[in-house]
Design a protein around this motif. Sequence first.
Motif, mmCIF file in Angstrom:
data_model
loop_
_atom_site.group_PDB
_atom_site.id
_atom_site.type_symbol
_atom_site.label_atom_id
_atom_site.label_comp_id
_atom_site.label_asym_id
_atom_site.label_seq_id
_atom_site.Cartn_x
_atom_site.Cartn_y
_atom_site.Cartn_z
ATOM 1 N N VAL A 160 58.965 57.232 65.061
ATOM 2 C CA VAL A 160 57.518 57.472 64.295
ATOM 3 C C VAL A 160 56.546 57.093 65.431
ATOM 4 O O VAL A 160 56.636 56.177 66.281
ATOM 5 N N THR A 161 55.497 58.168 65.848
ATOM 6 C CA THR A 161 54.182 58.034 66.892
ATOM 7 C C THR A 161 52.946 57.925 66.435
ATOM 8 O O THR A 161 52.579 58.861 65.558
ATOM 9 N N VAL A 162 52.403 56.797 66.753
ATOM 10 C CA VAL A 162 51.011 56.801 66.143
ATOM 11 C C VAL A 162 50.209 57.185 67.806
ATOM 12 O O VAL A 162 50.175 56.580 68.748
ATOM 13 N N VAL A 163 49.187 58.005 67.464
ATOM 14 C CA VAL A 163 48.512 58.615 68.432
ATOM 15 C C VAL A 163 47.035 58.054 68.493
ATOM 16 O O VAL A 163 46.388 58.418 67.628
ATOM 17 N N ILE A 164 46.673 57.238 69.564
ATOM 18 C CA ILE A 164 45.522 56.700 69.606
ATOM 19 C C ILE A 164 44.479 57.466 70.661
ATOM 20 O O ILE A 164 45.031 57.603 71.890
ATOM 21 N N GLY A 165 43.141 57.634 70.366
ATOM 22 C CA GLY A 165 42.355 58.404 71.418
ATOM 23 C C GLY A 165 41.547 59.489 70.964
ATOM 24 O O GLY A 165 41.587 59.771 69.759
ATOM 25 N N PRO A 166 40.912 59.941 71.763
ATOM 26 C CA PRO A 166 39.901 61.193 71.360
ATOM 27 C C PRO A 166 40.532 62.271 70.646
ATOM 28 O O PRO A 166 41.888 62.580 71.096
ATOM 29 N N VAL A 206 54.614 61.873 63.299
ATOM 30 C CA VAL A 206 53.384 61.416 63.864
ATOM 31 C C VAL A 206 52.252 61.267 63.114
ATOM 32 O O VAL A 206 52.132 61.855 61.951
ATOM 33 N N LEU A 207 51.216 60.527 63.574
ATOM 34 C CA LEU A 207 50.291 60.239 62.509
ATOM 35 C C LEU A 207 49.065 59.718 63.551
ATOM 36 O O LEU A 207 49.446 59.178 64.669
ATOM 37 N N ARG A 208 47.890 59.810 63.089
ATOM 38 C CA ARG A 208 46.590 59.286 63.507
ATOM 39 C C ARG A 208 46.572 58.008 62.874
ATOM 40 O O ARG A 208 47.094 57.820 62.046
ATOM 41 N N PRO A 209 45.475 57.114 63.410
ATOM 42 C CA PRO A 209 45.517 55.619 62.836
ATOM 43 C C PRO A 209 44.869 55.883 61.541
ATOM 44 O O PRO A 209 45.181 55.124 60.548
ATOM 45 N N TYR A 248 44.602 36.184 69.712
ATOM 46 C CA TYR A 248 43.998 36.709 70.961
ATOM 47 C C TYR A 248 42.768 36.028 71.510
ATOM 48 O O TYR A 248 42.722 36.539 72.560
ATOM 49 N N GLY A 249 42.188 35.251 70.990
ATOM 50 C CA GLY A 249 40.966 34.486 71.345
ATOM 51 C C GLY A 249 39.736 35.568 71.498
ATOM 52 O O GLY A 249 38.828 35.057 72.327
ATOM 53 N N THR A 250 39.676 36.518 71.014
ATOM 54 C CA THR A 250 38.586 37.324 70.965
ATOM 55 C C THR A 250 38.294 38.377 69.928
ATOM 56 O O THR A 250 39.512 38.384 69.068
ATOM 57 N N ALA A 251 37.363 38.918 69.550
ATOM 58 C CA ALA A 251 36.879 39.851 68.511
ATOM 59 C C ALA A 251 37.933 40.784 68.534
ATOM 60 O O ALA A 251 37.996 41.530 69.630
ATOM 61 N N PRO A 252 38.372 41.655 67.396
ATOM 62 C CA PRO A 252 39.070 42.925 67.474
ATOM 63 C C PRO A 252 38.139 44.124 67.992
ATOM 64 O O PRO A 252 37.073 43.938 67.474
ATOM 65 N N THR A 253 38.785 45.020 68.647
ATOM 66 C CA THR A 253 37.957 46.141 68.912
ATOM 67 C C THR A 253 38.423 47.325 67.696
ATOM 68 O O THR A 253 39.313 47.266 67.121
ATOM 69 N N GLU A 254 37.651 48.355 68.083
ATOM 70 C CA GLU A 254 37.981 49.477 67.129
ATOM 71 C C GLU A 254 39.531 49.793 67.409
ATOM 72 O O GLU A 254 40.258 50.346 66.529
ATOM 73 N N ALA A 255 40.128 50.018 68.602
ATOM 74 C CA ALA A 255 41.455 50.338 68.903
ATOM 75 C C ALA A 255 42.514 49.408 68.182
ATOM 76 O O ALA A 255 43.522 49.872 67.667
ATOM 77 N N ALA A 256 42.049 48.092 68.280
ATOM 78 C CA ALA A 256 42.758 47.073 67.684
ATOM 79 C C ALA A 256 43.096 47.319 66.011
ATOM 80 O O ALA A 256 43.980 47.368 65.199
ATOM 81 N N ALA A 257 41.750 47.671 65.619
ATOM 82 C CA ALA A 257 41.788 47.920 64.091
ATOM 83 C C ALA A 257 42.459 49.165 63.654
ATOM 84 O O ALA A 257 43.158 49.283 62.763
ATOM 85 N N GLU A 258 42.445 50.225 64.609
ATOM 86 C CA GLU A 258 43.138 51.513 64.420
ATOM 87 C C GLU A 258 44.924 51.182 64.562
ATOM 88 O O GLU A 258 45.724 51.661 63.615
ATOM 89 N N GLY A 259 45.139 50.432 65.231
ATOM 90 C CA GLY A 259 46.560 49.977 65.360
ATOM 91 C C GLY A 259 46.772 49.124 64.321
ATOM 92 O O GLY A 259 48.064 49.653 63.647
ATOM 93 N N TYR A 260 45.981 48.291 63.609
ATOM 94 C CA TYR A 260 46.434 47.653 62.380
ATOM 95 C C TYR A 260 46.484 48.721 61.187
ATOM 96 O O TYR A 260 47.307 48.455 60.336
#
Length: 234
Positions: A135-141, A158-161, A187-199
Amino acid sequence: MQYDIHAMRIETEMKTGMDQRATMTGRLFEDTAVAGGIRGARLRALALATAMLAAGPAAAHEFTAGILSVGEGGEARLAEAVRGFLLAADERDGHAGETSDGHLGGVDVNILPLPAEAAAGVDKLNGRPDATPHVTVVIGPEKEAAAAMAEASANGAVLRPGTLPARSLWAEATAADSFAARYRSAYGTAPTEAAAEGYNAARRLEQAIRPLDGTEPRAELASALAKTEAGIDW
């Protein structure tokens, strides 16, 4: 004349004895060969069973999830997406002695960051992924993602987030069991949008894989993923 008859009898008896010994020897060789074949088969079966036990149940109950970051800023996006994905994979079904990167749908998952040249910032991976993802998750524009998905679909699902929930749920929540709080703790920092997409992608895979107990049949997996593309409850 009597001597000749006596000699003939001796010769006949000797020949008969030799034939009997030859027959017995032949049977002995046959029995030995059969026994050897049985022992060989038993040894091969024992070796196979030992190898299967040594490999453990995960060897036959796992899959590789590729996380492919495309477009500008791909390296940072990839590291953050993997972190979010890992949080979801660590939520359920853990067991002692595991060698994967967690579980989705009750199945061991091994994460493969892609492309490899953008994976320098990825850490905390323990799995042993296959070279080709199931399975491949594709992240990005969207534009770059569309081309990457077309290429990756030749080898697996394949899937998008998928659509994220409201920002307040993935970036600002303060409850101890929320994604945002657990991300900060890990991770000691607030999540980014990419982190939320991975989750989010991992949570979608969790829901799709659990009824199938794996990533096959691919058509059924794709159908299940399509049902959560518009969003899922966190």
